[in-house]
Design an enzyme around this catalytic site. Structure first.
Site, PDB file in Angstrom:
ATOM      1  N   LYS A 156       9.801  31.855  30.022  1.00  0.00           N
ATOM      2  CA  LYS A 156      10.233  30.512  30.427  1.00  0.00           C
ATOM      3  C   LYS A 156      11.414  30.659  31.361  1.00  0.00           C
ATOM      4  CE  LYS A 156       8.576  26.413  29.449  1.00  0.00           C
ATOM      5  NZ  LYS A 156       7.156  26.118  29.270  1.00  0.00           N
ATOM      6  N   ASN A 209       0.017  11.738  31.876  1.00  0.00           N
ATOM      7  CA  ASN A 209      -1.138  12.526  32.280  1.00  0.00           C
ATOM      8  C   ASN A 209      -2.025  12.893  31.098  1.00  0.00           C
ATOM      9  OD1 ASN A 209      -2.332  15.441  32.622  1.00  0.00           O
ATOM     10  ND2 ASN A 209      -2.150  14.663  34.694  1.00  0.00           N
TER      11      ASN A 209
END
Length: 416
Positions: free
Chosen positions: A105, A220
């Site tokens: 990450k 989404n």
């Protein structure tokens, strides 16, 4: 406070799984910490001519199963512990869907809403100049995350290729289709979740084509869940949806395609014809068969878990259910499809993008969907089998599957 530190939470979750698995102390300790992390100070020339310093991070949590993989977040409240936690969760997410990657990450402390396109491009390129020597298709592959976009990925890829002196599209995923992005990435998170719902319904004896469902969070993932549930599961009745501004309910059901069109046109679900208002709190406690929490973390807690009536919960959001709520829901016989399995369709299709880039051959949308279906179905079956054998809830079972796979890779390499 320690209990609010996301990395401490990630370590506690790992400890619980390690305890159930009887992992030795050395392996447990290895899996509790990132193997590599980098901190950067990035000078960027702003539009007003002044240079501003930004702080950035990249964590490569564990590469035992393959190159690390994970998004880059741009957020004013970004911290190294948030990045560490997300890198740990990516490690388990890649392992549970059995793709040959580890977890990574990245993050930059910034507010992109206050930056021009030119400033964002210069920041993106500065980040790659700082971390580029640690990236690559066989090392560490970033992707979009909070407030980063396919365009930002394109700038980052271009800067990396300038550094390398040759084409290298597989070094980053989530790119525009014209630059090597994969078909099927847009709806992958929701599609993977709906595949898991289909498999879960077989186990609990529910007919999804006759089931009622509700969706909290209509971005989404929530929008695609509304339409894909109907398409993949051959029916079902959508009873309610909500977004940050409020929700709507109809006892007669809501047309999934129509509500998505309305949301895209108006920016909200409130006021959709033929519905009555419902709050985000009440939608969670609605009497439906299947619930999709698709918005924020920590919405199902010890305070409201006893009021949940759904028989099946599919976590498309990250962390919508607290550990206290998990125990209550399990006690009530409610099956929770945990986030890092249920929403792993996104990273799975990102992996497909990396594969296509690497051998320079691009798949049809049918190939993408077929491979995604197989990975999600296999993941569900492995987790469900562990749940039955160990008599634990699905989240702990998913951790046990993922941690076992990573621990075995570490041992085979001779690290522990």
């Amino acid at each position: 406070m320690a209990e609010l530190n996301p990395f401490k939470i990630a370590q506690q979750q790992l400890d619980e799984a390690a305890g159930k698995l009887g992992l030795d102390q050395a392996t447990r300790e290895l899996l509790r910490w990132p193997m590599k992390e980098f901190h950067f100070t990035l000078p960027v020339k702003m539009d007003n001519g002044q240079t501003r310093l930004f702080h950035g991070y990249r964590v490569q949590y564990n590469a035992a199963r393959g190159p690390t993989k994970g998004g880059i977040r741009w957020h004013p409240d970004e911290t190294i512990d948030t990045v560490r936690a997300l890198a740990a969760w990516m490690t388990w997410k890649c392992a549970v869907v059995d793709i040959p990657l580890g977890g990574g990450k990245g993050g930059i402390v910034c507010n992109p809403k206050e930056m021009s396109e030119g400033e964002k491009e210069r920041l993106a390129r500065a980040y790659i100049r700082a971390v580029g020597h640690e990236l690559g298709v066989h090392r560490d592959v970033p992707a979009p995350d909070v407030y980063t976009t396919p365009q930002i990925m394109a700038w980052m890829m271009d800067e990396f290729e300038v550094m390398q002196g040759h084409s290298h599209p597989g070094m980053i995923t989530g790119k525009p289709l014209q630059l090597g992005g994969s078909q099927g990435r847009g709806d992958a998170t929701a599609r993977g979740g709906v595949y898991c719902v289909r498999e879960a319904c077989k186990k609990i004896g529910m007919d999804p084509s006759k089931a009622t469902y509700a969706i909290q969070g209509f971005g989404n993932a929530g929008q695609f869940a509304a339409t894909l549930h109907k398409q993949i599961l051959k029916g079902g009745t959508l009873m309610a949806v909500s977004d940050s501004r409020g929700g709507v309910y109809s006892k007669n059901g809501i047309d999934a395609d129509a509500i998505v069109k309305y949301k895209l046109e108006t920016g909200k679900v409130e006021g959709f014809p033929g519905t009555t208002p419902i709050s985000n709190k009440d939608i969670l406690e609605l009497n439906v068969d299947i619930l999709y929490p698709s918005a924020l973390e920590g919405v199902i807690t010890g305070a409201n878990a006893n009021n949940i009536k759904a028989k099946l919960i599919c976590e498309l959001a990250n962390g919508p259910t607290t550990p206290e709520a998990d125990a209550i829901l399990h006690g009530k016989g409610i099956m929770v499809l945990p986030d890092f399995m249920a929403n792993a369709g996104g990273v799975t299709v990102s992996y497909f993008e990396q594969v296509q880039n690497t051998y320079n051959y691009y798949w049809s949308i049918e190939d993408v969907y077929s491979q995604l279906d197989k990975h999600m179905t296999d993941a569900f079956n492995a987790v469900y089998s562990t749940r039955e054998k160990a008599r634990v809830h699905m989240r702990l079972a998913a951790y046990m599957v993922a941690v076992t796979r990573v621990a075995e890779a570490c041992k085979l390499r001779g690290w522990v």
